[in-house]
Design an enzyme around this catalytic site. Structure first.
Site, PDB file in Angstrom:
ATOM      1  CG  HIS A   1      -4.483  89.696  36.237  1.00  0.00           C
ATOM      2  ND1 HIS A   1      -3.525  88.882  35.669  1.00  0.00           N
ATOM      3  CD2 HIS A   1      -3.881  90.897  36.433  1.00  0.00           C
ATOM      4  CE1 HIS A   1      -2.390  89.565  35.554  1.00  0.00           C
ATOM      5  NE2 HIS A   1      -2.582  90.780  35.991  1.00  0.00           N
TER       6      HIS A   1
ATOM      7  CG  ASP B   1      -4.183  85.880  37.338  1.00  0.00           C
ATOM      8  OD1 ASP B   1      -4.225  86.341  36.185  1.00  0.00           O
ATOM      9  OD2 ASP B   1      -3.539  86.428  38.263  1.00  0.00           O
TER      10      ASP B   1
ATOM     11  CD  GLU C   1       0.338  93.165  35.848  1.00  0.00           C
ATOM     12  OE1 GLU C   1       1.553  93.319  35.649  1.00  0.00           O
ATOM     13  OE2 GLU C   1      -0.178  92.045  36.029  1.00  0.00           O
TER      14      GLU C   1
END
Ligand code: ACM
Length: 481
Positions: free
Chosen positions: A219, A148, A283
């Protein structure tokens, strides 16, 4: 008993499950270990594991017959025998195992738990302990979130900077990230391929498949910090992110970045035999692509509608490569908005409505809605609960979730931001994981009955050293960061 079995009939008497009991048949070694039996047991009690020709049990179903003189577990495959042993283990009490018969088949094929090891590296001993806890509750998937913005934890031999640089950050938030305070303490760690292979084997022996996740193309700030040529501003390198939240940095769309992703997936598939490989896909902030002339050229050459469609370009590239390796890509449901290939498994997290949306689009779906399965959310909003990312998500809400009949299965998520230690992790995970286990395995639901069985189950978690949150005991344990 958690999760509840499909059907059972009580009998008379007890089977004395003591250390001397003999075990015969496939899976006997691990069964002995799980039941705490001596390797050289000489009876008189005997536990017999047997493969039977009964298609109605499916791959994971089993039958269990307990009589005073012996136990029989039957299943069509070793997977079913394993779950039968876990049932026997839970049924055992101080005087022995109550006699009776059980016939049990799971509702869903995918019964998962996601553990985030990117936000906080966790020792392999922690992961093994959780594999044991998953298997006890008949979960069959450990989804490992390996990378991440805040850390890259998977050793990649062809790109050593990913762990030399990407596995370490300068500091972490102290308290809730919105307070803007930091702990001033470096954090880091990664897993060697050898450690992960050992974990895969350990989990496989207990019926748990480890599904790895590498986050593309968002990410990914830790990867960009390690390899600035993956990002959009190589002249102004970024650091491994120190705060929580979503980075604005995404992978660029160069041939070199695509080659990098293929290299990583090649090594990942070498370590993890799982048929399913998670490529992230959630995202993704498109600002850097929108501002990039290279991205504009890719949009044109790939015939895309605009820079936002590069999200899907990444998804298709990764899924195609995995297909070539004989694997199937799994992605978070954000990918559904970007023309994913039909064979991509969608993990629906943004809401219950995303489950249906993914099914309607023809995908296999794992239900993981944050409203019901994000166990990093606080259980209650009472004073005294530890700092959490969101909530409340009470046990009853988790238990009441029904993922419907069309899905591959369902999964609990334990994002790591506010769960840095085993103590904090256990407190959020249990007992709500028991509720997910039952929603994933059992077809019926009875909250009152579940609550009674949970009360009887908690002493087993105590014996196993699980620091669970005591039900209906808001803030009783003051665990603060
Ligand atoms: C997610 O919670 N961003 C999948």
């Amino acid at each position: 008993m958690i999760p509840q079995v499909a059907s059972s009939t009580p009998g008379q008497g007890l089977f004395p499950l003591d250390r001397g009991a003999r075990v015969r048949g496939p899976h006997a070694g691990t069964a002995r270990e799980l039941l705490g039996l001596a390797a050289d047991g000489e009876g008189p009690g005997e536990i017999t594991l047997r493969l039977v020709d009964d298609a109605s049990l499916g791959e994971e179903g089993y039958t269990l017959t307990v009589a005073p003189e012996g136990v029989q577990i039957g299943a069509a495959g070793v997977a079913g025998l394993r779950w039968g042993v876990q049932t026997l283990r839970q049924l055992g009490g101080p005087g022995g195992v109550p006699c009776g018969t059980v016939r049990d088949v799971p509702r869903y094929a995918w019964r998962g738990v996601m553990i985030d090891v990117a936000r906080w590296w966790r020792p392999v001993s922690f992961l093994r302990a959780y594999v044991d806890l998953l298997a006890l509750h008949k979960f069959n998937v450990l989804h490992l979130h390996l990378t991440d913005d805040q850390g890259w934890r998977f050793e990649v031999r062809g790109h050593p900077r990913l762990t030399e640089v990407g596995a370490h950050r300068a500091e972490s938030p102290a308290g809730h990230a919105r307070e803007g305070r930091f702990d001033g303490t470096p954090h880091g760690g990664f897993y060697t391929q050898r450690e992960l292979r050992d974990l895969v084997d350990y989990a496989a022996a207990r019926g748990v498949t480890v599904v790895p996740e590498i986050e593309f193309p968002g990410h990914s700030q830790a990867a960009i910090a390690a390899c600035p040529w993956l990002g959009h501003s190589p002249a102004e390198p970024v650091e491994v992110r120190t705060s929580w939240g979503i980075s604005s940095h995404v992978l660029n769309v160069s041939d070199r970045a695509a080659g990098f992703a293929r290299d990583v997936l090649d090594e990942l598939c070498d370590v993890f035999p799982s048929r399913f490989v998670h490529i992230g896909g959630d995202e993704v902030r498109g600002d850097e692509w929108a501002a990039s002339p290279d991205a504009a050229r890719r949009v044109t050459s790939a015939g895309l509608a605009g820079p936002a469609a590069l999200h899907g370009w990444w998804g298709r590239l990764l899924a195609d490569h995995l297909r070539g390796l004989g694997r199937r890509a799994v992605a978070w449901d954000d990918m559904l908005d970007h023309d994913p290939p039909e064979d991509m498994v969608i993990m629906a997290w943004r809401g219950v409505d995303r489950i249906d949306a993914a099914l309607r689009a023809g995908h296999d779906v794992v239900a993981a809605p944050h409203t019901h399965t994000y166990l990093d959310y606080a259980e209650s909003d009472a004073p005294g609960e530890p700092v959490s990312i969101a909530g409340p998500l009470p046990l009853e809400t988790v238990y009441g979730f029904d993922a419907g009949d069309g899905v591959l299965g369902m999964q609990a998520q334990l994002w790591g931001e506010y769960l840095p230690t085993r103590e904090r992790f256990d407190y959020n995970a249990f007992p709500r994981l028991c509720a997910v286990a039952e929603a994933a395995w059992s077809s019926g639901r009875d909250l009152g009955d579940f609550t009674r069985r949970l009360t009887a189950h908690l002493p087993l978690l105590d014996r196993l050293g699980v620091g669970y949150r005591r039900p209906h005991d808001e803030g009783a344990r003051h665990v603060h960061l």
